[in-house]
Design a protein around this motif. Structure first.
Motif, short mmCIF file in Angstrom:
data_model
loop_
_atom_site.label_atom_id
_atom_site.label_comp_id
_atom_site.label_asym_id
_atom_site.label_seq_id
_atom_site.Cartn_x
_atom_site.Cartn_y
_atom_site.Cartn_z
N ALA A 269 -2.92 -4.07 -13.95
CA ALA A 269 -4.54 -3.76 -13.49
C ALA A 269 -4.22 -5.46 -12.43
O ALA A 269 -3.90 -6.12 -11.14
N LEU A 270 -3.20 -6.50 -13.26
CA LEU A 270 -2.79 -7.88 -12.03
C LEU A 270 -1.56 -7.09 -11.07
O LEU A 270 -1.06 -7.91 -9.83
N ASP A 271 -0.78 -6.54 -11.77
CA ASP A 271 0.54 -5.62 -10.96
C ASP A 271 -0.08 -5.52 -9.81
O ASP A 271 0.23 -5.59 -8.25
N THR B 217 0.84 -7.81 -0.38
CA THR B 217 0.74 -6.54 0.69
C THR B 217 -0.12 -6.11 1.54
O THR B 217 0.56 -5.32 2.67
N HIS B 218 -0.99 -5.70 1.42
CA HIS B 218 -2.01 -4.79 1.40
C HIS B 218 -1.82 -3.74 1.46
O HIS B 218 -2.53 -2.80 1.91
N GLY B 219 -1.84 -2.71 -0.04
CA GLY B 219 -1.08 -1.98 -0.45
C GLY B 219 -0.84 -1.73 -1.84
O GLY B 219 -0.34 -2.96 -1.72
#
Length: 202
Positions: free
Chosen positions: A134-136, A144-146
């Motif tokens: 979840a944190l990754d 990175t917006h993706g």
């Protein structure tokens, strides 16, 4: 005697609140209706992002419904929801959401050391596998917006398609309300316990 004034939001000086709760006598009927719906719902009051959002009652009502689902009804475990909310509020340096959700995260089972690492701007270590995923996912999406294929695949395995979509939506929802409060300089609640967050770089 310790200072018990609310933690301010924003780091410009002066950092006074820009959009506080309007006086009841100055509210429009739509504002009063939106405020009453919050009071009658699970939040039991008008605070945090709903103070500035009250300037747009229709937007407030729609945002509140989205947030209500993501906070209280999502398929994601409460521990994951609270951890991600803390990661988002730390990323955008929002006092209100940090001081509200850091204690809730610990209560839901997130290690205190994890929350303290986030508060300091560090990457927490020795996380349970689902918290790691979840944190990754959260950090990659914010940066990175993706998400890359490996990060997406790990989140899909951990949370399924519905959980993955709700995870991305949770991140987006809390970025939105944090941004609104950062602009409005909405402070943490006066009753907030524990330290707030410092502006980056800490």
């Amino acid at each position: 005697m310790p200072d018990v004034s609310p933690l301010p939001q924003g780091y410009a000086q002066p950092a006074g609140e820009r959009l506080p709760l309007p006086d009841a006598s100055a509210m429009t009927p739509a504002q009063r209706q939106a405020a009453q719906a919050l009071i009658d719902g699970p939040r039991k009051g008008v605070y945090g992002p709903f103070l500035p959002l009250l300037r747009s009652p229709a937007l407030l009502e729609r945002a509140a419904k989205v947030g209500e689902y993501l906070r209280f009804e999502s398929v994601l475990d409460a521990r994951i929801r609270e951890l991600v909310t803390c990661a988002v509020s730390r990323h955008v340096s929002n006092q209100f959401e940090w001081t509200m959700h850091a204690p809730l995260a610990v209560k839901a089972g997130v290690a205190e050391a994890t929350i303290e690492a986030l508060r300091l701007g560090a990457r927490p270590k020795q996380l349970p596998p689902d918290e790691e995923v979840a944190l990754d996912f959260t950090r990659e999406l914010l940066a990175t917006h993706g998400t890359s294929d490996p990060t997406y695949a790990a989140a899909l395995r951990a949370f399924g398609e519905q959980g993955l979509v709700e995870l991305a939506s949770l991140i987006g929802y809390f970025v939105m309300v944090c941004w609104v409060m950062n602009v409005a300089r909405t402070p943490a609640q006066a009753s907030a316990a524990g330290p707030g967050v410092d502006a980056f770089p800490a």
